[in-house]
Scaffold this motif. Structure first.
Motif, PDB file in Angstrom:
ATOM      1  N   LEU A 176       0.828  -1.205   0.000  1.00  0.00           N
ATOM      2  CA  LEU A 176       0.000   0.000   0.000  1.00  0.00           C
ATOM      3  C   LEU A 176       0.864   1.257   0.000  1.00  0.00           C
ATOM      4  N   VAL A 177       1.917   1.257   0.838  1.00  0.00           N
ATOM      5  CA  VAL A 177       2.821   2.421   0.889  1.00  0.00           C
ATOM      6  C   VAL A 177       3.459   2.652  -0.470  1.00  0.00           C
ATOM      7  N   MET A 178       3.941   1.565  -1.082  1.00  0.00           N
ATOM      8  CA  MET A 178       4.586   1.678  -2.391  1.00  0.00           C
ATOM      9  C   MET A 178       3.596   2.173  -3.442  1.00  0.00           C
ATOM     10  N   ALA A 179       2.378   1.633  -3.411  1.00  0.00           N
ATOM     11  CA  ALA A 179       1.376   2.011  -4.410  1.00  0.00           C
ATOM     12  C   ALA A 179       0.978   3.469  -4.268  1.00  0.00           C
ATOM     13  N   VAL A 180       0.707   3.909  -3.032  1.00  0.00           N
ATOM     14  CA  VAL A 180       0.292   5.299  -2.813  1.00  0.00           C
ATOM     15  C   VAL A 180       1.398   6.259  -3.235  1.00  0.00           C
ATOM     16  N   GLY A 181       2.637   5.947  -2.843  1.00  0.00           N
ATOM     17  CA  GLY A 181       3.747   6.817  -3.213  1.00  0.00           C
ATOM     18  C   GLY A 181       3.930   6.903  -4.719  1.00  0.00           C
ATOM     19  N   ALA A 182       3.877   5.737  -5.395  1.00  0.00           N
ATOM     20  CA  ALA A 182       4.085   5.723  -6.844  1.00  0.00           C
ATOM     21  C   ALA A 182       2.949   6.439  -7.571  1.00  0.00           C
ATOM     22  N   LEU A 183       1.709   6.195  -7.132  1.00  0.00           N
ATOM     23  CA  LEU A 183       0.575   6.856  -7.792  1.00  0.00           C
ATOM     24  C   LEU A 183       0.587   8.351  -7.555  1.00  0.00           C
ATOM     25  N   ALA A 184       0.975   8.772  -6.351  1.00  0.00           N
ATOM     26  CA  ALA A 184       1.071  10.219  -6.077  1.00  0.00           C
ATOM     27  C   ALA A 184       2.118  10.857  -6.970  1.00  0.00           C
ATOM     28  N   TYR A 185       3.242  10.152  -7.133  1.00  0.00           N
ATOM     29  CA  TYR A 185       4.296  10.693  -7.988  1.00  0.00           C
ATOM     30  C   TYR A 185       3.824  10.767  -9.442  1.00  0.00           C
ATOM     31  N   GLY A 186       3.170   9.703  -9.910  1.00  0.00           N
ATOM     32  CA  GLY A 186       2.672   9.710 -11.281  1.00  0.00           C
ATOM     33  C   GLY A 186       1.652  10.803 -11.515  1.00  0.00           C
ATOM     34  N   ALA A 187       0.743  11.003 -10.540  1.00  0.00           N
ATOM     35  CA  ALA A 187      -0.276  12.050 -10.684  1.00  0.00           C
ATOM     36  C   ALA A 187       0.364  13.431 -10.729  1.00  0.00           C
ATOM     37  N   LEU A 188       1.352  13.651  -9.856  1.00  0.00           N
ATOM     38  CA  LEU A 188       2.040  14.943  -9.849  1.00  0.00           C
ATOM     39  C   LEU A 188       2.737  15.189 -11.176  1.00  0.00           C
ATOM     40  N   THR A 189       3.421  14.164 -11.678  1.00  0.00           N
ATOM     41  CA  THR A 189       4.167  14.307 -12.929  1.00  0.00           C
ATOM     42  C   THR A 189       3.243  14.631 -14.092  1.00  0.00           C
ATOM     43  N   VAL A 190       2.152  13.879 -14.198  1.00  0.00           N
ATOM     44  CA  VAL A 190       1.219  14.098 -15.304  1.00  0.00           C
ATOM     45  C   VAL A 190       0.571  15.475 -15.202  1.00  0.00           C
ATOM     46  N   THR A 191       0.197  15.882 -13.987  1.00  0.00           N
ATOM     47  CA  THR A 191      -0.440  17.196 -13.797  1.00  0.00           C
ATOM     48  C   THR A 191       0.503  18.317 -14.195  1.00  0.00           C
ATOM     49  N   LEU A 192       1.751  18.241 -13.726  1.00  0.00           N
ATOM     50  CA  LEU A 192       2.717  19.285 -14.065  1.00  0.00           C
ATOM     51  C   LEU A 192       2.982  19.324 -15.566  1.00  0.00           C
ATOM     52  N   ALA A 193       3.086  18.141 -16.189  1.00  0.00           N
ATOM     53  CA  ALA A 193       3.413  18.094 -17.617  1.00  0.00           C
ATOM     54  C   ALA A 193       2.276  18.631 -18.474  1.00  0.00           C
ATOM     55  N   THR A 194       1.041  18.235 -18.161  1.00  0.00           N
ATOM     56  CA  THR A 194      -0.081  18.584 -19.038  1.00  0.00           C
ATOM     57  C   THR A 194      -0.706  19.938 -18.725  1.00  0.00           C
ATOM     58  N   ARG A 195      -0.689  20.352 -17.452  1.00  0.00           N
ATOM     59  CA  ARG A 195      -1.392  21.581 -17.086  1.00  0.00           C
ATOM     60  C   ARG A 195      -0.477  22.761 -16.800  1.00  0.00           C
ATOM     61  N   VAL A 196       0.810  22.508 -16.624  1.00  0.00           N
ATOM     62  CA  VAL A 196       1.727  23.602 -16.340  1.00  0.00           C
ATOM     63  C   VAL A 196       2.720  23.788 -17.476  1.00  0.00           C
ATOM     64  N   VAL A 197       3.417  22.705 -17.822  1.00  0.00           N
ATOM     65  CA  VAL A 197       4.470  22.820 -18.827  1.00  0.00           C
ATOM     66  C   VAL A 197       3.901  22.862 -20.246  1.00  0.00           C
ATOM     67  N   ALA A 198       2.886  22.045 -20.525  1.00  0.00           N
ATOM     68  CA  ALA A 198       2.368  21.935 -21.893  1.00  0.00           C
ATOM     69  C   ALA A 198       1.872  23.261 -22.467  1.00  0.00           C
TER      70      ALA A 198
END
Length: 599
Positions: free
Chosen positions: A173-195
């Motif tokens: 659960l710890v690994m999944a939450v951490g990885a999903l949080a990181y993926g969500a942050l990355t996608v959000t920054l890439a598509t809504r800030v950088v893009a």
């Protein structure tokens, strides 16, 4: 921001759909690459498991040597399999990507050539080339990111979490939450800030390409007016805006990367702390802790790079967006589904109650225009600028579609025949001829690429072009430069006329074809034109009325209407006629230039 993010999501969806359609054409190769990289990644998931078993065996002493050796051999074997499978994946992605890139550039070129004349008139050629080439190379990045980078990352994340859940649900659960949080942050920054910032950067990059192409293509005009410094300043103004936009994009990349690394630090701390807590509680052996930490470090490597992968994906999407938009544009004039080749035994031209609007103009240029030109007739089209002469011949070529009525050639509606066959039946010499940066022979033979050298030379003789060609060091093998800049205006005109001779089409359009020639050359060309027009339907757009006095018929255009129609001498004899008024006005102008009194 909402509009930008929505636009970014649309762009991502469109680009991915475009890419997947091209994968589908080579589905076996794409599937093979995906399967190879997935299998290679699965081997990496199991390596930490055997690393943990190796540590447990080592803690038990020499008695556990067989277990340690087994774990070692499994690790070595899995590593070898991973190397082979990764090589196969990277080997397969090369022909897959090159094939798609070749298809994309061919198809983009195919579509752009068939866009309307208005589209080309409103687009920078340099900008269009930049959109195509930038999008083509972005496909290379996109294929690598999707197949060789993001796909393995998803497999590692899913497989790792699944294995950990089987042993320690809390750790999973710890690994999944951490990885999903990181993926969500990355996608959000890439598509809504950088893009959105990257999209603006690309727009200014396209502007630079357009200005460079426009100015370098018109270098003779720049030199003629000593305007080099002015063009430098014009480019500098755009470069300043481009630099500002790109700097903002790159700084956003920097801040995004720092935020992602900070989150990764948090995930690593949480995973390590959880592993120590499980050991403290006696629920994990040293080998288990080693397995967890090794697994995390494998996952960490993928997660650390997944941010860069997502940014690369978004950058590739931005770079491909304009190319995909080009593919989404419909040709201005498309062939009908049942379009058939056009045969022109005679060459009769008829405008059957034609109405035509330019774009969204409220008032039509032509309204119920009805005129018939019999086969073999030589017709001069005269009238002031904007009266409809050029539009008349463009509708005949079907560069535009009529709003109402029909344009007929030998009774065939031009909308119902294949455009290529239609235009092969029409030879045209433009007022400002455009040549390719190819040899003189290739330019003359453009209408008939299979023409023999003798036929090319004969066409040049008829156009009075053989003289200057013979004086060139390489003769017919001389390269003429971009758009024919190495030739004078009169020489370019004669090459274009030779091209029309070689086309040997039943319908001929001359847009004041002798306007760029000196008097001596003009006389020779006029004589050649008389021979060329024999037995053909000829439409001559006349700016100098003296060139159409020998025509069979004159059509006088004014505001999209034919206000006079008849033989030149008949129209000239009308005391208050439009043709006579135009003729006298030109005669007065010529007489004034020569200092000859009029009246």
């Amino acid at each position: 921001m909402f509009h930008s993010s929505r636009h970014g999501a649309d762009a991502l969806r469109n680009v991915l759909a475009f890419t997947f359609r091209h994968w589908a054409r080579r589905w076996a190769m794409a599937a093979g690459v995906a399967l190879a990289i997935v299998a290679a990644t699965l081997t990496e998931i199991f390596v930490p498991l055997f690393a943990g078993r190796l540590i447990d065996a080592l803690t038990q002493g020499r008695d556990a040597a067989p277990a340690a050796l087994e774990a070692f051999l499994m690790m070595a074997g899995l590593g070898l399999v991973m190397v082979v499978l990764r090589h196969l994946a990277w080997w397969g992605v090369v022909p897959l990507t090159l094939g798609i890139m070749a298809d994309v550039v061919r198809e983009a070129f195919h579509r752009v050539q068939r866009f309307s004349s208005d589209w080309h008139a409103n687009s920078f050629a340099g900008s269009t080339v930049r959109k195509i080439t930038r999008g083509m190379w972005a496909l290379d990045v996109l294929n690598d990111v999707l197949l060789l980078m993001l796909l393995p990352s998803v497999v590692v994340l899913t497989g790792t979490v699944a294995l950990l859940m089987l042993h320690w649900p809390l750790m999973g659960l710890v690994m999944a939450v951490g990885a999903l949080a990181y993926g969500a942050l990355t996608v959000t920054l890439a598509t809504r800030v950088v893009a959105p910032a990257a999209r603006l950067s690309n727009a200014w990059d396209t502007r630079i390409g357009g200005i460079l192409s426009d100015t370098l293509g018109a270098n003779q005009v720049v030199k003629a007016f000593g305007a080099e410094a002015r063009e430098d300043a014009r480019l500098q103004a755009v470069v300043v805006r481009w630099r500002r936009r790109v700097q903002r994009t790159w700084m956003l990349h920097t801040w995004s990367a720092s935020g992602e690394f900070a989150l990764l630090w948090g995930v690593r701390t949480a995973v390590t702390g959880t592993a120590l807590w499980l050991w403290w509680e006696g629920r994990a052996t040293p080998g288990d802790v080693t397995y967890v930490l090794t697994t995390y470090f494998v996952l960490h490597g993928y997660l650390r790079e997944i941010g860069q992968y997502v940014h690369n994906l978004q950058r590739a999407v931005n770079d491909m967006e304009e190319l995909v938009d080009l593919h989404g544009l419909a040709p201005g004039v498309a062939d009908a589904k049942e379009a058939r080749p056009l045969a022109v035994p005679g060459g009769e031209v008829r405008f059957d109650h034609v109405t035509f609007h330019y774009g969204l103009h409220a008032a039509p240029l032509f309204r119920d225009l009805d005129v018939t030109i019999p086969a073999g007739q030589r017709v001069g089209l005269v009238g002031p600028s904007g009266s409809g002469k050029t539009t008349f011949v463009k509708l005949l070529q079907r560069l535009y579609d009529v709003t109402g009525g029909r344009v007929l050639i030998d009774g065939h509606d031009v909308r119902e025949v294949a455009q290529a066959s239609l235009r092969q039946q029409i030879a045209i010499v433009q007022q400002e001829p455009i040549l390719f940066h190819r040899t003189l022979a290739e330019n003359i033979a453009y209408a008939r690429p299979d023409a023999t050298a003798e036929e090319i030379e004969q066409a040049a003789r008829l156009a009075n072009a053989d003289g200057f060609i013979a004086r060139l060091p390489k003769g017919y093998r001389t390269l003429v430069g971009e758009r024919g800049v190495k030739l004078s205006g009169g020489e370019r005109q004669r090459v274009a006329i030779a091209r029309a001779f070689l086309a040997d089409a039943p319908i001929l359009i001359l847009d004041e074809a002798t306007s760029s020639l000196d008097s001596e050359s003009e006389a020779a060309i006029q004589e050649a034109m008389e021979r060329l027009m024999q037995g053909r339907t000829a439409l001559i757009i006349a700016h100098r009325l003296s060139t159409v006095r020998a025509m069979d018929r004159i059509l006088v255009f004014e505001h999209g209407r034919i206000v006079e129609d008849g033989r030149p001498d008949t129209l000239l004899a009308r005391p208050d006629g439009r043709y006579r008024r135009l003729f006298e006005r030109q005669s007065e102008g010529i007489a004034g230039e020569l200092g000859v009194p009029v009246g």
